[in-house]
Design a protein around this motif. Structure first.
Motif, PDB file in Angstrom:
ATOM      1  N   GLU A  21       0.824  -1.214   0.000  1.00  0.00           N
ATOM      2  CA  GLU A  21       0.000   0.000   0.000  1.00  0.00           C
ATOM      3  C   GLU A  21       0.857   1.262   0.000  1.00  0.00           C
ATOM      4  O   GLU A  21       0.374   2.337  -0.317  1.00  0.00           O
ATOM      5  CB  GLU A  21      -0.960   0.017   1.197  1.00  0.00           C
ATOM      6  N   CYS A  22       2.131   1.151   0.384  1.00  0.00           N
ATOM      7  CA  CYS A  22       3.034   2.296   0.291  1.00  0.00           C
ATOM      8  C   CYS A  22       4.457   1.814   0.010  1.00  0.00           C
ATOM      9  O   CYS A  22       5.109   1.274   0.904  1.00  0.00           O
ATOM     10  CB  CYS A  22       3.003   3.136   1.567  1.00  0.00           C
ATOM     11  N   PRO A  23       4.942   2.013  -1.219  1.00  0.00           N
ATOM     12  CA  PRO A  23       6.300   1.564  -1.540  1.00  0.00           C
ATOM     13  C   PRO A  23       7.363   2.257  -0.686  1.00  0.00           C
ATOM     14  O   PRO A  23       8.406   1.667  -0.394  1.00  0.00           O
ATOM     15  CB  PRO A  23       6.475   1.938  -3.017  1.00  0.00           C
ATOM     16  N   LEU A  24       7.094   3.488  -0.258  1.00  0.00           N
ATOM     17  CA  LEU A  24       8.086   4.184   0.580  1.00  0.00           C
ATOM     18  C   LEU A  24       8.131   3.585   1.988  1.00  0.00           C
ATOM     19  O   LEU A  24       9.193   3.527   2.601  1.00  0.00           O
ATOM     20  CB  LEU A  24       7.805   5.689   0.619  1.00  0.00           C
ATOM     21  N   CYS A  25       6.992   3.125   2.496  1.00  0.00           N
ATOM     22  CA  CYS A  25       6.999   2.422   3.781  1.00  0.00           C
ATOM     23  C   CYS A  25       7.803   1.125   3.661  1.00  0.00           C
ATOM     24  O   CYS A  25       8.545   0.750   4.575  1.00  0.00           O
ATOM     25  CB  CYS A  25       5.580   2.091   4.242  1.00  0.00           C
ATOM     26  N   TRP A  26       7.645   0.444   2.532  1.00  0.00           N
ATOM     27  CA  TRP A  26       8.374  -0.812   2.309  1.00  0.00           C
ATOM     28  C   TRP A  26       9.884  -0.538   2.311  1.00  0.00           C
ATOM     29  O   TRP A  26      10.657  -1.248   2.957  1.00  0.00           O
ATOM     30  CB  TRP A  26       7.920  -1.425   0.978  1.00  0.00           C
ATOM     31  N   PHE A 165       0.476   5.944  -1.962  1.00  0.00           N
ATOM     32  CA  PHE A 165       1.350   5.965  -0.790  1.00  0.00           C
ATOM     33  C   PHE A 165       0.508   6.035   0.475  1.00  0.00           C
ATOM     34  O   PHE A 165      -0.703   6.242   0.412  1.00  0.00           O
ATOM     35  CB  PHE A 165       2.244   7.221  -0.836  1.00  0.00           C
ATOM     36  N   CYS A 166       1.172   5.899   1.626  1.00  0.00           N
ATOM     37  CA  CYS A 166       0.497   6.266   2.875  1.00  0.00           C
ATOM     38  C   CYS A 166       0.433   7.791   2.912  1.00  0.00           C
ATOM     39  O   CYS A 166       1.136   8.469   2.151  1.00  0.00           O
ATOM     40  CB  CYS A 166       1.255   5.710   4.082  1.00  0.00           C
ATOM     41  N   LEU A 167      -0.387   8.334   3.799  1.00  0.00           N
ATOM     42  CA  LEU A 167      -0.538   9.795   3.839  1.00  0.00           C
ATOM     43  C   LEU A 167       0.773  10.497   4.167  1.00  0.00           C
ATOM     44  O   LEU A 167       1.103  11.529   3.604  1.00  0.00           O
ATOM     45  CB  LEU A 167      -1.591  10.186   4.887  1.00  0.00           C
ATOM     46  N   ARG A 168       1.536   9.896   5.097  1.00  0.00           N
ATOM     47  CA  ARG A 168       2.813  10.513   5.509  1.00  0.00           C
ATOM     48  C   ARG A 168       3.746  10.637   4.308  1.00  0.00           C
ATOM     49  O   ARG A 168       4.327  11.685   4.071  1.00  0.00           O
ATOM     50  CB  ARG A 168       3.437   9.628   6.604  1.00  0.00           C
ATOM     51  N   HIS A 169       3.871   9.545   3.556  1.00  0.00           N
ATOM     52  CA  HIS A 169       4.808   9.584   2.431  1.00  0.00           C
ATOM     53  C   HIS A 169       4.236  10.323   1.220  1.00  0.00           C
ATOM     54  O   HIS A 169       4.987  10.874   0.422  1.00  0.00           O
ATOM     55  CB  HIS A 169       5.251   8.153   2.074  1.00  0.00           C
ATOM     56  N   PHE A 170       2.907  10.333   1.095  1.00  0.00           N
ATOM     57  CA  PHE A 170       2.291  11.148   0.039  1.00  0.00           C
ATOM     58  C   PHE A 170       2.686  12.611   0.261  1.00  0.00           C
ATOM     59  O   PHE A 170       3.124  13.306  -0.656  1.00  0.00           O
ATOM     60  CB  PHE A 170       0.769  10.964   0.055  1.00  0.00           C
ATOM     61  N   THR A 239      -1.379   6.306   8.539  1.00  0.00           N
ATOM     62  CA  THR A 239      -0.237   6.781   9.350  1.00  0.00           C
ATOM     63  C   THR A 239       1.111   6.298   8.844  1.00  0.00           C
ATOM     64  O   THR A 239       2.136   6.694   9.384  1.00  0.00           O
ATOM     65  CB  THR A 239      -0.339   6.292  10.813  1.00  0.00           C
ATOM     66  N   GLY A 240       1.129   5.415   7.864  1.00  0.00           N
ATOM     67  CA  GLY A 240       2.386   4.756   7.527  1.00  0.00           C
ATOM     68  C   GLY A 240       2.571   3.549   8.423  1.00  0.00           C
ATOM     69  O   GLY A 240       1.756   3.323   9.326  1.00  0.00           O
ATOM     70  N   ARG A 241       3.630   2.783   8.176  1.00  0.00           N
ATOM     71  CA  ARG A 241       3.830   1.550   8.952  1.00  0.00           C
ATOM     72  C   ARG A 241       4.107   1.902  10.409  1.00  0.00           C
ATOM     73  O   ARG A 241       4.554   3.015  10.700  1.00  0.00           O
ATOM     74  CB  ARG A 241       4.982   0.752   8.353  1.00  0.00           C
TER      75      ARG A 241
HETATM   76 ZN   LIG Z   1       4.454   5.193   3.693  1.00  0.00          ZN
END
Ligand SMILES: [Zn+2]
Ligand SMILES: [Zn+2]
Length: 242
Positions: A21-26, A165-170, A239-241
């Motif tokens: 759901e969020c590549p940046l969290c990954w 992305f998640c909201l944080r990373h968006f 919130t992100g991971r």
């Molecule tokens: Zn994220």
């Protein structure tokens, strides 16, 4: 583009292929794991790293991760020992003389001196070598996403088909676009990524709606569809991971 970051295309491609759901969290989870392993390993005893750790220490999350992941607790104990000594020395030098001087002058406890101590403690709690390294890595990844978007048609297609992305990373991607892209390119990117983000949040929201409806006994025997893990996915979006 006024600010230059190094490109890191391979992990960014990997993250998008992963389909989370969020590549940046990954990417953040992977980088965080590596940094924690680094600080639990022998190279942390090298003088440069020791100086850095003594000066900055770790935040609450990263002390916890170090402690939980340490097979051998000695490296964590040594890092805590010198960091704690440093804080004690600095704190010890701050309050008493100032407070005494101000108290006699103002007839009460010194606000200035307390403010300085509070500011010092807040700084000490926030400062973290792992967070600093993660921050750098994430900026590099965000920069790479925007670079690929501008120069690689197949990545552009991948991003448009992605789950957003998640909201944080968006938010972080929007900030990076605003800060490093020329105005026209930034506008183009933001207008393209917007519907991707919104439609994917709607998708997870619809999964969550069905997840909640499944609690109704009338829906008991109906299939879950894609709603089984809707709750962790919407929490990640929000919130992100963890
Ligand atoms: Zn994220
Ligand atoms: Zn940290």
């Amino acid at each position: 583009m006024p600010i230059k970051y190094h490109l890191d295309t391979i992990p960014v491609w990997e993250a998008f292929e992963e389909g989370s759901e969020c590549p940046l969290c990954w990417l953040e989870a992977k980088a965080e794991k590596q940094y924690i392993e680094f600080y639990l390993g022998g190279s942390v005893m090298e003088p440069d790293n020791r100086i850095d750790v003594n000066k900055k220490g770790f935040c609450r999350r990263h002390y916890a991760l170090l402690y939980q992941n340490a097979g051998n607790k000695l490296p964590v104990a040594l890092m805590a020992q010198t960091r704690s000594r440093q804080i004690m020395d600095e704190l010890a030098g701050m309050a008493p003389t100032n407070t005494a001087a101000k108290r006699s002058f103002l007839g009460r406890g010194s606000v200035d001196s307390v403010e300085a101590v509070i500011t010092y403690i807040e700084g000490a709690l926030d400062s973290c070598v792992v967070c600093d390294k993660l921050d750098n890595s994430m900026k590099r990844y965000e920069y790479t996403i925007l670079h690929l978007w501008q120069h690689d048609e197949s990545f552009k297609g991948t991003l448009m088909q992605s789950k957003g992305f998640c909201l944080r990373h968006f938010k972080d991607v929007l900030i990076m676009a605003r800060d490093i892209m020329p105005g026209k390119a930034a506008d183009e990117f933001i207008q393209a990524i917007w519907p991707v983000q919104i439609s994917n949040m709607q998708r997870v929201q619809a999964d969550l709606d069905w997840f909640i409806d499944k609690y109704d006994y009338r829906n008991q025997d109906k299939p879950w569809g894609t709603s089984n893990d809707a709750l962790p996915r919407i929490l990640l979006k929000l919130t992100g991971r963890f």
